[in-house]
Design an enzyme around this catalytic site. Structure first.
Site, PDB file in Angstrom:
ATOM      1  N   ASP A 162      -6.307  -5.405  -5.576  1.00 23.69           N
ATOM      2  CA  ASP A 162      -6.236  -4.013  -5.542  1.00 23.69           C
ATOM      3  C   ASP A 162      -5.361  -3.505  -6.452  1.00 23.69           C
ATOM      4  O   ASP A 162      -5.456  -2.542  -7.435  1.00 23.69           O
ATOM      5  CB  ASP A 162      -5.748  -3.516  -4.240  1.00 23.69           C
ATOM      6  CG  ASP A 162      -6.863  -3.950  -3.024  1.00 23.69           C
ATOM      7  OD1 ASP A 162      -8.102  -4.453  -3.623  1.00 23.69           O
ATOM      8  OD2 ASP A 162      -6.480  -3.695  -1.750  1.00 23.69           O
ATOM      9  N   TYR A 307       0.281   1.799   2.126  1.00 24.20           N
ATOM     10  CA  TYR A 307       1.544   2.194   2.334  1.00 24.20           C
ATOM     11  C   TYR A 307       1.519   3.311   3.712  1.00 24.20           C
ATOM     12  O   TYR A 307       2.173   3.087   4.576  1.00 24.20           O
ATOM     13  CB  TYR A 307       2.339   2.872   1.443  1.00 24.20           C
ATOM     14  CG  TYR A 307       3.967   2.654   1.494  1.00 24.20           C
ATOM     15  CD1 TYR A 307       4.475   2.193   2.698  1.00 24.20           C
ATOM     16  CD2 TYR A 307       4.540   3.317   0.425  1.00 24.20           C
ATOM     17  CE1 TYR A 307       5.761   2.340   3.092  1.00 24.20           C
ATOM     18  CE2 TYR A 307       6.122   3.369   0.917  1.00 24.20           C
ATOM     19  CZ  TYR A 307       6.732   2.978   2.072  1.00 24.20           C
ATOM     20  OH  TYR A 307       7.864   2.986   2.241  1.00 24.20           O
TER      21      TYR A 307
END
Length: 421
Positions: A162, A307
Site C-alpha cells: 500500500d 489510520y
C-alpha cells in the site's frame, strides 16, 4: 442528478460546468477580477474522467454526480506506449521486476520509465537477465511539470504494498494515469492484483477490459499567518475543467500556498510538543468544534481503513462520496467520528489558547509544523486516483476486508440438537 446548494461569496473563479476555462473567464471579465457565487454540489466536485494523456472512462454520464461504478470502465484514446514502473526497495522482488520489464519491452515494445534510484541499483546493473534491456530503461523525472508528468506516462505499474501505491499517487499532484497495483507487500489492502498473473492482467488492461476504482483525493493547502488571500484557483487539467481545489496562484502566476494531494489522510497531532492539541475545526467557514486531545484525522473513504479505523472511524467504501473526520484520543468521551459531504470545505487552525505548535502530515509524509495564525484548508479534488480493479469495486473491497483485516471473522454458532423426548 446535480444537487446544488447556494454558496457563499468568495473571490474565486469557480466552475459549475465542466467546460468552463480560466481563459474564457478572463475574457468574460475583461481582465478584471470579480466576485462570484461558488456553485457546488453536496456530492463534491465532478471528477475529471480523463487520466493522463490517453486513458479515460465513459463520458456519457460526465454531467451526472451519481457515477455508476459498473460504468467506470477504462478506455484508451490511443494505445498506451509509456509505462512507469514503481517498485518497492526490496531485493526479493527484483526477479519479478526484471521479468515484467523484459516482457513489456520485448513482447509489447513499450517504453519503460523507472526512477533514478532504480537505475542505480547494483543488483540490476549486473543482472544477466536484464543485460540486454537495461540500457532501454528510461529515467522518470520527478517533476510537477507536464514535461515528464501527466503528458508522458500512460500507465503506472506498482510492485509492492500500500505504501508503494501511496507514493505513486504523491508523484502526480494533478491528473494521475491509471495504476495497476501488484501485491508484494506485508498487508496489501489497496494492492489487489497478484504478480503471478501479470501478463493476463496487463493484457486485459491494454484491451480496455478493466474496471476502475476512482479513489477520491483531498487537496490540502497550508496558509501561513499574514499571507494575503488574493488568489484564484486554477487547474492544470487538459480538458478545461477548473479545479476548485487545486493550485492557488498569485497575480504573477507564482504559487503562494504549499498544497498537497493526499489519497489516505491529512493528520494534525501534537508532534514533539508535551501539550495536548488544541485545534479549531471549521466547516464552510463556521467553527464547529475545538479538538482537544492527541490530534485529528481528516481522511478520504480510501483512508478510512487506515489510520482512521484504528482511531475508531467506520470503514467506508471508496465509491462513497464523503470526508471522514476522526479525533485521535480526544479529551472528551462524547467526541465521536463524523462524516461530512465531500463538497464541503474543511479548515483547521491552532486555537488562540493553544500552548504549543502542532504537526501536520500528508499521507504520512510532508510533515510540517503550524503555529497560531496558520490554517490548513481541505477540499475534495477533481483528480481521483484511478486504480484498476481485479474484479469490480465491490468484490475487491470486501475481499480485502476479509483477507487483510479478517472483518467479522469468527467461528459459526453451532446448531442446537433437539433433546429427544
Amino acid at each position: 442528478m446535480n444537487i446544488y446548494s447556494p454558496g457563499k461569496v468568495f473571490p474565486l473563479v469557480m466552475a459549475s460546468k465542466p467546460a468552463t476555462t480560466l481563459k474564457g473567464h478572463k475574457k468574460a471579465c475583461n481582465g478584471k477580477k470579480k466576485f462570484f457565487k461558488r456553485g457546488k454540489s453536496l456530492l463534491g466536485p465532478l471528477p475529471d474522467l480523463s487520466f493522463g494523456p490517453k486513458a479515460l472512462t465513459r463520458q456519457d454520464f460526465a454531467r451526472d454526480y451519481v457515477l455508476d461504478p459498473e460504468n467506470q470502465t477504462l478506455k484508451w484514446s490511443r494505445p498506451p506506449e509509456n509505462i512507469l514502473i514503481i517498485k518497492k526497495n526490496d531485493a526479493a522482488i527484483i526477479p519479478a521486476f526484471i521479468a515484467l520489464a523484459n516482457w513489456l519491452i520485448n513482447d509489447k515494445s513499450l517504453n519503460i520509465f523507472v526512477e533514478e534510484a532504480v537505475l542505480k541499483e547494483k543488483l540490476l546493473k549486473v543482472n544477466e537477465d536484464l543485460k540486454e534491456n537495461y540500457t532501454k530503461l528510461k529515467k522518470y523525472e520527478h517533476s510537477n511539470s507536464t514535461k515528464n508528468g501527466c503528458d508522458t506516462i500512460d500507465l503506472i505499474i506498482t510492485i509492492g504494498g500500500d505504501g508503494t501505491l501511496l507514493y505513486a499517487a504523491s508523484l502526480f499532484q494533478s491528473s494521475m494515469p491509471p495504476v495497476i497495483a501488484f501485491h508484494c507487500g506485508s498487508l496489501g489492502f489497496l494492492t489487489v492484483h497478484e504478480l503471478t498473473s501479470y501478463k493476463e492482467t496487463i493484457s486485459n488492461v491494454f484491451l480496455g477490459n478493466a474496471g476502475l476504482m476512482l479513489r477520491s483525493r483531498l487537496r490540502c493547502m497550508i496558509q501561513r499567518k499574514g499571507e494575503i488571500e488574493d488568489v484564484i484557483h486554477k487547474s492544470p487539467s487538459y480538458n478545461g475543467i477548473v479545479d476548485l481545489t487545486d493550485i492557488n496562484i498569485k497575480g504573477n502566476g507564482e504559487s503562494c500556498h504549499p498544497s498537497f494531494l493526499v489519497l489516505n489522510e491529512v493528520v494534525v497531532n501534537r508532534g514533539q510538543s508535551q501539550f495536548i492539541c488544541n485545534i479549531d475545526l471549521y466547516l464552510e467557514g463556521r467553527r464547529i468544534t475545538s479538538v482537544q486531545g492527541d490530534g485529528l484525522i481528516i481522511s478520504t473513504p480510501t483512508g478510512s481503513t487506515g489510520y482512521a479505523v484504528a482511531a475508531g472511524a467506520s470503514m467506508v467504501h471508496p465509491n462513497v462520496p464523503a470526508i471522514m473526520v476522526t479525533p485521535i484520543c480526544p479529551h472528551s468521551l462524547s467526541f465521536r467520528p463524523i462524516i461530512v459531504p465531500p463538497g464541503a470545505e474543511l479548515k483547521f487552525a491552532l486555537s488562540e489558547n493553544a500552548r504549543g505548535p502542532a504537526s501536520v502530515s500528508f499521507d504520512g509524509k510532508g510533515t510540517t509544523e503550524i503555529f497560531p495564525g496558520d490554517y490548513v484548508t481541505i477540499r475534495t479534488s477533481v483528480h481521483p486516483a484511478p486504480c484498476v480493479c481485479k474484479n469490480n469495486p465491490f468484490d475487491d473491497w470486501f475481499d480485502s476486508l476479509s483477507r487483510c483485516l479478517h472483518w467479522n471473522s469468527r467461528q459459526s454458532q453451532k446448531q442446537l440438537d433437539p433433546i429427544p423426548d
